[in-house]
Design an enzyme around this catalytic site. Structure first.
Site, PDB file in Angstrom:
ATOM      1  N   VAL A 103       6.853  -3.047  -0.189  1.00 23.62           N
ATOM      2  CA  VAL A 103       7.980  -3.856   0.275  1.00 23.62           C
ATOM      3  C   VAL A 103       7.490  -5.014   1.138  1.00 23.62           C
ATOM      4  CG1 VAL A 103       9.599  -1.909   0.197  1.00 23.62           C
ATOM      5  CG2 VAL A 103       8.337  -2.351   2.303  1.00 23.62           C
ATOM      6  N   HIS A 119      10.890  -0.906  -4.846  1.00 21.22           N
ATOM      7  CA  HIS A 119      11.424  -0.314  -3.613  1.00 21.22           C
ATOM      8  C   HIS A 119      12.014  -1.354  -2.665  1.00 21.22           C
ATOM      9  CE1 HIS A 119       8.666   3.449  -4.287  1.00 21.22           C
ATOM     10  NE2 HIS A 119       9.666   3.365  -5.142  1.00 21.22           N
ATOM     11  N   CYS A 130      28.858  -3.336   2.563  1.00 20.30           N
ATOM     12  CA  CYS A 130      29.345  -4.251   1.519  1.00 20.30           C
ATOM     13  C   CYS A 130      28.208  -4.967   0.783  1.00 20.30           C
ATOM     14  CB  CYS A 130      30.331  -5.272   2.091  1.00 20.30           C
ATOM     15  SG  CYS A 130      29.548  -6.590   3.052  1.00 20.30           S
ATOM     16  N   GLU A 215      -9.045   7.451  -3.905  1.00 16.97           N
ATOM     17  CA  GLU A 215      -9.309   8.886  -4.098  1.00 16.97           C
ATOM     18  C   GLU A 215      -8.612   9.362  -5.369  1.00 16.97           C
ATOM     19  OE1 GLU A 215      -7.570  10.479  -0.548  1.00 16.97           O
ATOM     20  OE2 GLU A 215      -5.548  10.006  -1.220  1.00 16.97           O
TER      21      GLU A 215
HETATM   22  N1  APR Z   1      -7.914   0.499  -2.366  1.00 17.86           N
HETATM   23  C1  APR Z   1      -7.408   1.366  -3.270  1.00 17.86           C
HETATM   24  N2  APR Z   1      -6.707   2.476  -2.936  1.00 17.86           N
HETATM   25  C2  APR Z   1      -6.520   2.695  -1.627  1.00 17.86           C
HETATM   26  C3  APR Z   1      -7.042   1.858  -0.621  1.00 17.86           C
HETATM   27  C4  APR Z   1      -7.757   0.698  -1.031  1.00 17.86           C
HETATM   28  N3  APR Z   1      -8.269  -0.167  -0.168  1.00 17.86           N
HETATM   29  N4  APR Z   1      -6.672   2.380   0.585  1.00 17.86           N
HETATM   30  C5  APR Z   1      -5.979   3.488   0.343  1.00 17.86           C
HETATM   31  N5  APR Z   1      -5.880   3.693  -0.981  1.00 17.86           N
HETATM   32  C6  APR Z   1      -5.161   4.757  -1.712  1.00 17.86           C
HETATM   33  C7  APR Z   1      -5.012   6.056  -0.961  1.00 17.86           C
HETATM   34  O1  APR Z   1      -6.130   6.889  -1.227  1.00 17.86           O
HETATM   35  C8  APR Z   1      -3.724   6.638  -1.563  1.00 17.86           C
HETATM   36  O2  APR Z   1      -4.002   7.433  -2.697  1.00 17.86           O
HETATM   37  O3  APR Z   1      -3.841   4.286  -1.896  1.00 17.86           O
HETATM   38  C9  APR Z   1      -2.958   5.393  -2.000  1.00 17.86           C
HETATM   39  C10 APR Z   1      -1.733   5.092  -1.162  1.00 17.86           C
HETATM   40  O4  APR Z   1      -0.820   6.125  -1.338  1.00 17.86           O
HETATM   41  P1  APR Z   1       0.528   6.226  -0.485  1.00 17.86           P
HETATM   42  O5  APR Z   1       0.245   6.009   0.957  1.00 17.86           O
HETATM   43  O6  APR Z   1       1.178   7.491  -0.889  1.00 17.86           O
HETATM   44  O7  APR Z   1       1.372   4.955  -0.964  1.00 17.86           O
HETATM   45  P2  APR Z   1       2.252   4.759  -2.274  1.00 17.86           P
HETATM   46  O8  APR Z   1       1.683   5.501  -3.419  1.00 17.86           O
HETATM   47  O9  APR Z   1       2.484   3.307  -2.404  1.00 17.86           O
HETATM   48  O10 APR Z   1       3.606   5.455  -1.833  1.00 17.86           O
HETATM   49  C11 APR Z   1       4.691   5.371  -2.712  1.00 17.86           C
HETATM   50  O11 APR Z   1       6.160   6.339  -1.115  1.00 17.86           O
HETATM   51  O12 APR Z   1       6.916   6.582   1.025  1.00 17.86           O
HETATM   52  C12 APR Z   1       7.164   5.980  -0.195  1.00 17.86           C
HETATM   53  O13 APR Z   1       8.471   4.094  -0.616  1.00 17.86           O
HETATM   54  C13 APR Z   1       7.212   4.471  -0.125  1.00 17.86           C
HETATM   55  O14 APR Z   1       6.491   2.865  -1.777  1.00 17.86           O
HETATM   56  C14 APR Z   1       6.113   4.041  -1.064  1.00 17.86           C
HETATM   57  C15 APR Z   1       5.981   5.239  -1.977  1.00 17.86           C
END
Ligand code: APR
Length: 244
Positions: A103, A119, A130, A215
């Site tokens: 977002v 999102h 509204c 990961e």
């Molecule tokens: N490059 C690649 N991957 C990365 C990096 C990086 N520099 N840093 C972190 N990550 C990976 C992490 O290992 C993790 O698996 O990015 C992933 C982020 O995962 P989340 O924090 O779960 O984020 P996301 O998947 O976008 O979450 C989805 O969950 O809470 C809701 O609405 C929110 O849009 C969000 C949704």
């Protein structure tokens, strides 16, 4: 880092391509991912407990303040090489659909005019009742600012847990995933639905799935190509290898 010559050739065609991004893509811009621990004032809360309609009903001011804090954090932040590499891919691949769960607006800042924001966008604020969008509001008020049309509470225009995604955006995302040749899943843990199912939908229709993530995720066993590391490093190298 070397890339499989088959992947390079496939991208040079160019294919019908979809990229789904998550919070990991913005990590190198200095933004915390969703499932990282929060800091300071917010350390005692889990994002999942704050990003919900129930939480807003219970304590609108707490939720408003959390988003005001996040909006402030996003203000000073710039796109990183991963965002720019995706913007360059969009220039090279005519049928490119970018779908983001983020977002933060960083893809737009990197030059993507057309993208699917599944999102919502944290910079937009709308009435909780509204749906009228607000042009201006105060963040440091005693109580949550109200809608100038109906007097309802203002809230961020983002999708909270338990809420439906914007229908047109979701339909466009599903259609793109089902009809693409190559699907990139980048910087997302792949645990939040329905976004997480898009890569599987693409895989089931025979698309080549490429995962770039720090990961392993539930998608990893299904992916045709997996790159573990930082998207801000891997994506620019991939773009260079394919089109450099
Ligand atoms: N490059 C690649 N991957 C990365 C990096 C990086 N520099 N840093 C972190 N990550 C990976 C992490 O290992 C993790 O698996 O990015 C992933 C982020 O995962 P989340 O924090 O779960 O984020 P996301 O998947 O976008 O979450 C989805 O969950 O809470 C809701 O609405 C929110 O849009 C969000 C949704």
């Amino acid at each position: 880092m070397t890339f499989d010559p088959e992947l390079i050739s496939l991208l040079r065609v160019p294919p019908k391509l979809v990229a789904l991004t998550g919070a990991g893509v913005s990590q190198e811009s200095g933004l915390r991912t969703f499932r990282d621990a929060q800091t300071g004032l917010w350390a005692q809360y889990k994002p999942e407990e704050l990003a919900s309609p129930e939480a807003f009903r219970r304590d609108p001011k707490l939720i408003w303040d959390w988003y005001a804090w996040r909006r402030e954090a996003v203000k000073g932040v710039r796109p990183n090489p991963g965002h720019y590499a995706l913007a360059e891919m969009a220039q090279r691949v005519p049928e490119f659909t970018l779908i983001t769960q983020n977002v933060d607006g960083l893809h737009r800042m990197a030059g993507h005019q057309k993208l699917i924001e599944l999102h919502g966008n944290i910079q937009r604020v709308r009435c909780a009742d509204c749906y009228t969008f607000a042009e201006a509001w105060g963040d440091d008020t005693e109580s949550v600012p109200r809608c100038s049309v109906c007097g309802g509470l203002l809230r961020p225009d983002v999708v909270w847990f338990g809420e439906a995604l914007p229908r047109d955006q979701l339909e466009a995302a599903i259609e793109a995933a089902r009809s693409c040749d190559v699907f990139f899943s980048i910087g997302t843990s792949g645990v939040v639905q329905p976004a997480a199912s898009l890569a599987f939908a693409a895989h089931n229709r025979g698309a080549v799935v490429v995962e770039i993530n720090a990961e392993p995720t539930p998608l990893t066993p299904k992916a045709n190509y997996v790159f573990h590391g930082k998207s801000g490093e891997i994506l620019p190298r991939l773009v260079e290898a394919v089109w450099g």
